[in-house]
Design a protein around this motif. Structure first.
Motif, mmCIF file in Angstrom:
data_model
loop_
_atom_site.group_PDB
_atom_site.id
_atom_site.type_symbol
_atom_site.label_atom_id
_atom_site.label_comp_id
_atom_site.label_asym_id
_atom_site.label_seq_id
_atom_site.Cartn_x
_atom_site.Cartn_y
_atom_site.Cartn_z
ATOM 1 N N GLU A 27 0.788 -0.806 -0.250
ATOM 2 C CA GLU A 27 0.206 0.261 0.001
ATOM 3 C C GLU A 27 1.165 1.024 -0.153
ATOM 4 O OE1 GLU A 27 -3.722 -0.643 2.891
ATOM 5 O OE2 GLU A 27 -2.614 -1.679 3.697
ATOM 6 N N ARG A 28 0.362 2.302 -1.033
ATOM 7 C CA ARG A 28 1.135 3.754 -0.481
ATOM 8 C C ARG A 28 1.862 3.808 -0.876
ATOM 9 N NH1 ARG A 28 -2.252 3.236 3.751
ATOM 10 N NH2 ARG A 28 0.204 2.597 5.033
ATOM 11 N N VAL A 29 2.531 3.077 -2.038
ATOM 12 C CA VAL A 29 3.730 3.287 -2.462
ATOM 13 C C VAL A 29 4.489 4.345 -3.069
ATOM 14 C CG1 VAL A 29 5.165 2.175 -5.017
ATOM 15 C CG2 VAL A 29 3.681 0.603 -3.311
ATOM 16 N N LYS A 30 4.952 4.840 -3.099
ATOM 17 C CA LYS A 30 5.552 6.159 -2.820
ATOM 18 C C LYS A 30 6.057 7.096 -4.315
ATOM 19 C CE LYS A 30 7.737 10.669 -1.752
ATOM 20 N NZ LYS A 30 8.651 11.394 -0.490
ATOM 21 N N CYS A 54 -0.985 2.975 -5.264
ATOM 22 C CA CYS A 54 0.078 3.384 -6.185
ATOM 23 C C CYS A 54 -0.004 4.354 -7.596
ATOM 24 C CB CYS A 54 1.071 1.852 -6.686
ATOM 25 S SG CYS A 54 0.722 0.947 -5.364
ATOM 26 N N PRO A 55 0.952 4.942 -7.379
ATOM 27 C CA PRO A 55 0.989 6.106 -8.494
ATOM 28 C C PRO A 55 0.936 5.443 -9.982
ATOM 29 C CG PRO A 55 3.033 6.499 -7.994
ATOM 30 C CD PRO A 55 2.339 5.034 -6.871
ATOM 31 N N ILE A 56 1.611 4.330 -10.289
ATOM 32 C CA ILE A 56 1.827 4.077 -11.550
ATOM 33 C C ILE A 56 0.669 2.569 -10.996
ATOM 34 C CG2 ILE A 56 3.088 3.452 -12.626
ATOM 35 C CD1 ILE A 56 5.719 4.769 -12.200
ATOM 36 N N GLY A 57 1.552 1.121 -11.673
ATOM 37 C CA GLY A 57 0.551 0.251 -11.893
ATOM 38 C C GLY A 57 0.894 -0.774 -10.265
ATOM 39 N N GLY A 58 -0.135 -1.652 -10.495
ATOM 40 C CA GLY A 58 -1.117 -2.128 -9.781
ATOM 41 C C GLY A 58 0.451 -3.492 -10.180
ATOM 42 N N LEU A 59 0.476 -4.385 -11.008
ATOM 43 C CA LEU A 59 0.837 -5.579 -10.802
ATOM 44 C C LEU A 59 1.288 -5.682 -12.204
ATOM 45 C CD1 LEU A 59 2.145 -8.026 -9.783
ATOM 46 C CD2 LEU A 59 -0.554 -9.076 -11.007
ATOM 47 N N ARG A 89 -6.315 -2.222 -6.007
ATOM 48 C CA ARG A 89 -7.201 -0.684 -6.363
ATOM 49 C C ARG A 89 -6.796 0.815 -6.105
ATOM 50 N NH1 ARG A 89 -8.446 1.534 -1.480
ATOM 51 N NH2 ARG A 89 -10.128 2.775 -1.677
ATOM 52 N N ASN A 90 -7.509 1.428 -6.471
ATOM 53 C CA ASN A 90 -7.029 2.878 -6.687
ATOM 54 C C ASN A 90 -5.322 3.556 -7.058
ATOM 55 O OD1 ASN A 90 -8.858 3.865 -5.391
ATOM 56 N ND2 ASN A 90 -8.236 4.421 -3.027
ATOM 57 N N VAL A 91 -5.344 2.780 -7.763
ATOM 58 C CA VAL A 91 -4.048 2.346 -8.863
ATOM 59 C C VAL A 91 -3.872 3.837 -9.996
ATOM 60 C CG1 VAL A 91 -3.108 0.376 -8.618
ATOM 61 C CG2 VAL A 91 -4.229 0.408 -10.229
ATOM 62 N N GLY A 92 -2.656 4.638 -10.559
ATOM 63 C CA GLY A 92 -2.484 5.143 -11.286
ATOM 64 C C GLY A 92 -2.858 4.993 -12.347
ATOM 65 N N ASN A 93 -1.903 3.774 -13.250
ATOM 66 C CA ASN A 93 -2.266 3.357 -14.684
ATOM 67 C C ASN A 93 -2.928 1.969 -14.869
ATOM 68 O OD1 ASN A 93 -0.792 5.569 -14.870
ATOM 69 N ND2 ASN A 93 1.249 4.134 -15.565
ATOM 70 N N GLU A 94 -1.715 0.789 -14.843
ATOM 71 C CA GLU A 94 -2.755 -0.356 -15.194
ATOM 72 C C GLU A 94 -3.368 -0.941 -14.388
ATOM 73 O OE1 GLU A 94 -0.756 0.186 -17.031
ATOM 74 O OE2 GLU A 94 -1.166 0.200 -19.684
ATOM 75 N N GLY A 95 -4.490 -1.645 -14.412
ATOM 76 C CA GLY A 95 -4.678 -2.710 -13.476
ATOM 77 C C GLY A 95 -4.017 -3.546 -12.548
ATOM 78 N N MET A 96 -3.413 -4.348 -14.107
ATOM 79 C CA MET A 96 -2.906 -6.061 -14.866
ATOM 80 C C MET A 96 -2.001 -5.346 -15.832
ATOM 81 S SD MET A 96 -4.356 -9.199 -12.872
ATOM 82 C CE MET A 96 -4.954 -9.302 -11.904
#
Length: 228
Positions: A27-30, A54-59, A89-96
């Motif tokens: 959570e909350r990767v800067k 996360c401001p970029i992708g999830g996975l 949830r709540n990621v800036g780019n692609e979820g996967m």
């Protein structure tokens, strides 16, 4: 949050504690993404992770070719990728982001020379029973998955919130992919429900797609999004 490279035949799972369905929480990767499984990783299973904010992708699960020339298409194949029972949830780019989107090649400068390198293919992909909730770009993106690819039983909610024109769909089957996509529930996204750019041998069935693109420029008919 977590990075794994140059590894094979491993499982990264949060299922070890029966009291916690998602045993690992990232959570909350800067300044980056949640989890990256990259550079020559193959025969991998990822499950029961909770990734958020996360401001970029999830996975990310992919290998990009580089000047080592050890991970190009003719030398490396990503085999048996299993991704299931994760909540992103709540990621800036692609979820996967699964597989390279540069199926037709990527220009890399090696020793001063521009070289077209072909990224590796994925064979044996299973993406199932994941929840993607509020992604900036696509919910699930799969590319270069040339054989035995199945995307099923996933829930994708509120994709494409960043309104990035080239990245607006609940599920996208990208270039070089032959995937079966079924039993997914896609709702409330600003992008199209399912987008297909694959190479054929694609089956799409038994999906529920609800209100795809309805909240994206509803008064502009030229900006319309689609179910599939």
């Amino acid at each position: 949050g977590v990075s794994i490279e140059n590894s094979s035949f491993f499982r990264f799972t949060g299922s070890g504690d029966t009291n916690e369905f998602y045993g690992f929480r990232i959570e909350r990767v800067k300044n980056g993404g949640g989890v990256g499984i990259t550079t020559n990783c193959t025969h991998v299973e990822i499950d029961h992770l909770y990734i958020s904010d996360c401001p970029i992708g999830g996975l990310y699960v992919k290998t990009d070719p580089d000047c080592s020339f050890t991970n190009t298409r003719e030398k490396f194949t990503q085999q048996n990728t299993r991704i299931h029972h994760n909540y992103i949830r709540n990621v800036g780019n692609e979820g996967m982001y699964i597989g390279s989107t540069k199926y037709f090649g990527v220009q890399v400068t090696c020793q001063g020379n521009d070289t077209l390198l072909m990224p590796p293919l994925l064979k044996g992909v299973r993406i199932f029973r994941n929840i993607l909730d509020h992604t900036g770009w696509d919910g699930i993106q799969v590319s270069s998955a040339s054989e035995d690819c199945h995307i099923y039983d996933n829930t994708v909610l509120f994709d494409s919130q960043a309104e990035h024109l080239a990245q607006m769909s609940g599920i996208i089957i990208g270039g070089g992919s032959s995937c079966d996509c079924y039993n997914n529930y896609i709702s409330g996204g600003k992008g199209s429900g399912i987008e297909v750019h694959g190479t054929g041998r694609v089956k799409i069935f038994n999906n529920i797609i609800e209100n795809a693109g309805r909240d994206y420029k509803p008064d502009d008919l030229q900006a319309m999004k689609y179910g599939i």
